[in-house]
Write an enzyme that holds these catalytic residues in place. Sequence first.
Site, PDB file in Angstrom:
ATOM      1  N   GLU A   1       0.792  -1.235   0.000  1.00  0.00           N
ATOM      2  CA  GLU A   1       0.000   0.000   0.000  1.00  0.00           C
ATOM      3  C   GLU A   1       0.822   1.283   0.000  1.00  0.00           C
ATOM      4  O   GLU A   1       0.749   2.082   0.923  1.00  0.00           O
ATOM      5  CB  GLU A   1      -0.938  -0.011   1.211  1.00  0.00           C
ATOM      6  CG  GLU A   1      -1.925  -1.164   1.165  1.00  0.00           C
ATOM      7  CD  GLU A   1      -2.810  -1.258   2.398  1.00  0.00           C
ATOM      8  OE1 GLU A   1      -4.002  -1.495   2.214  1.00  0.00           O
ATOM      9  OE2 GLU A   1      -2.298  -1.119   3.518  1.00  0.00           O
TER      10      GLU A   1
HETATM   11  C1  TNX Z   1      -4.244  -4.430   5.073  1.00  0.00           C
HETATM   12  S1  TNX Z   1      -2.344  -6.737   4.616  1.00  0.00           S
HETATM   13  C2  TNX Z   1      -2.966  -4.163   5.522  1.00  0.00           C
HETATM   14  C3  TNX Z   1      -2.770  -3.791   6.937  1.00  0.00           C
HETATM   15  C4  TNX Z   1      -4.059  -3.660   7.677  1.00  0.00           C
HETATM   16  C5  TNX Z   1      -4.978  -4.784   7.287  1.00  0.00           C
HETATM   17  C6  TNX Z   1      -6.266  -4.783   8.054  1.00  0.00           C
HETATM   18  C7  TNX Z   1      -1.419  -5.598   4.458  1.00  0.00           C
HETATM   19  C8  TNX Z   1      -0.157  -5.983   3.898  1.00  0.00           C
HETATM   20  N1  TNX Z   1      -1.829  -4.362   4.794  1.00  0.00           N
HETATM   21  O1  TNX Z   1      -2.033  -2.606   7.022  1.00  0.00           O
HETATM   22  O2  TNX Z   1      -3.792  -3.707   9.037  1.00  0.00           O
HETATM   23  O3  TNX Z   1      -5.264  -4.685   5.919  1.00  0.00           O
HETATM   24  O4  TNX Z   1      -7.016  -5.914   7.766  1.00  0.00           O
END
Ligand code: TNX
Length: 561
Positions: free
Chosen positions: A374
């Site tokens: 992200e």
């Molecule tokens: C996505 S999974 C994220 C996390 C959040 C999570 C909550 C991932 C690599 N990133 O930063 O905590 O969703 O479900």
Amino acid sequence: MPIRTAGRSARARRVLVLAVVLLLAAVGFGVRQAIGGEDTDRGGAGGAAAVPAGPRTADRIVPVPLSATAGSGPGYRLSERTVVRTVAGNEAVERQAGEVRRVAEQLAEVLRRPTGLPLPVTAEASAAAGAEGISLLLDPALPEETGTEGYRLAADATGVRITARTPEGLFRGTQTLRQLLPPQIESPRPVTGAPEWTVAPVTVEDRPRYGYRGAMLDVTRHFFTPDEVKGFIDRLALYKLNHLHLHLSDDQGWRIEVPSRPSLTTVGAVSEVDGTPGGFYTAADYQEIVRYAQQRYLTVVPEIDLPGHSNAILASYPELDCTKSARPWPYTGIEVGFSTLCPTGDAVFSFTQDVITELARITPGPYLHIGGDEVKNISPAEYAEFVKRVNAQVIAAGKTPVGWNQTAPGGVGVLQFWDGRSGRDAELVEAADRGAKVIMSPSGRTYLDMKYERGYPLGLVWAGTIDVWTAYSWDPDTLLPLPDGSVLGVEAPLWTETLDTPEELDLMLLPRLPALAELGWSSKESHSWERFKSRLAEEGARWEAAGYRYEKREEVPWPAR
Ligand code: TNX
């Protein structure tokens, strides 16, 4: 995934019950446990199932073993006379005698608490035939396919013998032995009105399907103390998991001391989601967690999330924020994807170098996870270049880099699949075609922070709701069109935006963690929701004896008490 009608599944169950009865009648109790067959039927809501009286039988083992053959006769009853014996037969094995003794002591300690029996641990030079008691025997001559984690367990009226090629295999076998005893064996205190501590006669042969079976704990959104992390490790070890991934940095907090970068902890660790006080692990705390995990044959995989999810780093070292992406500090919200380290310039790479060097120094395991999920605010080219450089730093520090699946274009060799949106699954498959290995954590199946159902008080729903059936009913090898052999295994992440106590972790973990554990350990042929849910139902009493909270989901046929 086809969901058949309740009518059909009830019929299927009746047929199954009839078949089992006939089989038992035909061959007496020396019947090999039927564990074959693909079965994705969700079945009906769980009713009350009768718990067989007397010794627990092999169909109580979770994850289900490769094979379990029930024997005949009375089984072995622990008594005042029972010893836990380690047997070191030859020189090669003697070098590991201390480790085997530790495994034996760990087992004896678990068994002494509820039973009040003395259970002394003794060492012997050779396996005396017919010796009474519990024996742990290292035998490098076992078939090679037994591997490092496989074991054999044989119980009869004289005792229980666990054999393996390594101390690790013996340890896995001792977890099975716990499940062959009455559930009160998990009590940390003497049990009043104790049952007979009897192990049913059985022969188990077992080894895992995948070499990587993990769970992740997010200690940044809410911080968990070293003792709380140890409790988490205990639960993973029961189900034969072998990796603990610690998510040590995110927007809301930095959780590991790095002496050359003191602001990471004096500034970056002060708070957590909701603004409550945060915390961090000193090197000594972290090494204590690593040691505790190692003694249960779990490898710690530390993660520092880069270059995104870095608000706590930017609050500590604002000069690393060339895109002005930081939020006010402390940051107490749960929105993600806004923060980014400066993708270019020496300062950022000397920062990552310092952090990687320290983490590599205090981490004995092979992996170092660099995050990579992200990231907005920088271009795909800048992102890929950043990941390549950090990847090279990790390799130079002697570790194997792991990244979330977004890091595929940066050449990371072990990718953790969580999110197939926006064509990322195709990117991952391409990387695997070029030789990358994959840890499967599909968010719609393995994310233990997803709610069981809408309206559940804890957790999130962005990846959907995950009931026990959903957690269990998929196949890690075929979910994506990956080349044969590229899946290292599975991991269940537990993100903690909405979870801040060990009890809340337990409610999300149990009963879904055993579903993931069985996908990781048990053979594909043994996969069966019907059989899994009835074995899982027996675990509830163990959790109650241990004092663990769990969610009594209706889809599991918990025995009526
Ligand atoms: C996505 S999974 C994220 C996390 C959040 C999570 C909550 C991932 C690599 N990133 O930063 O905590 O969703 O479900």
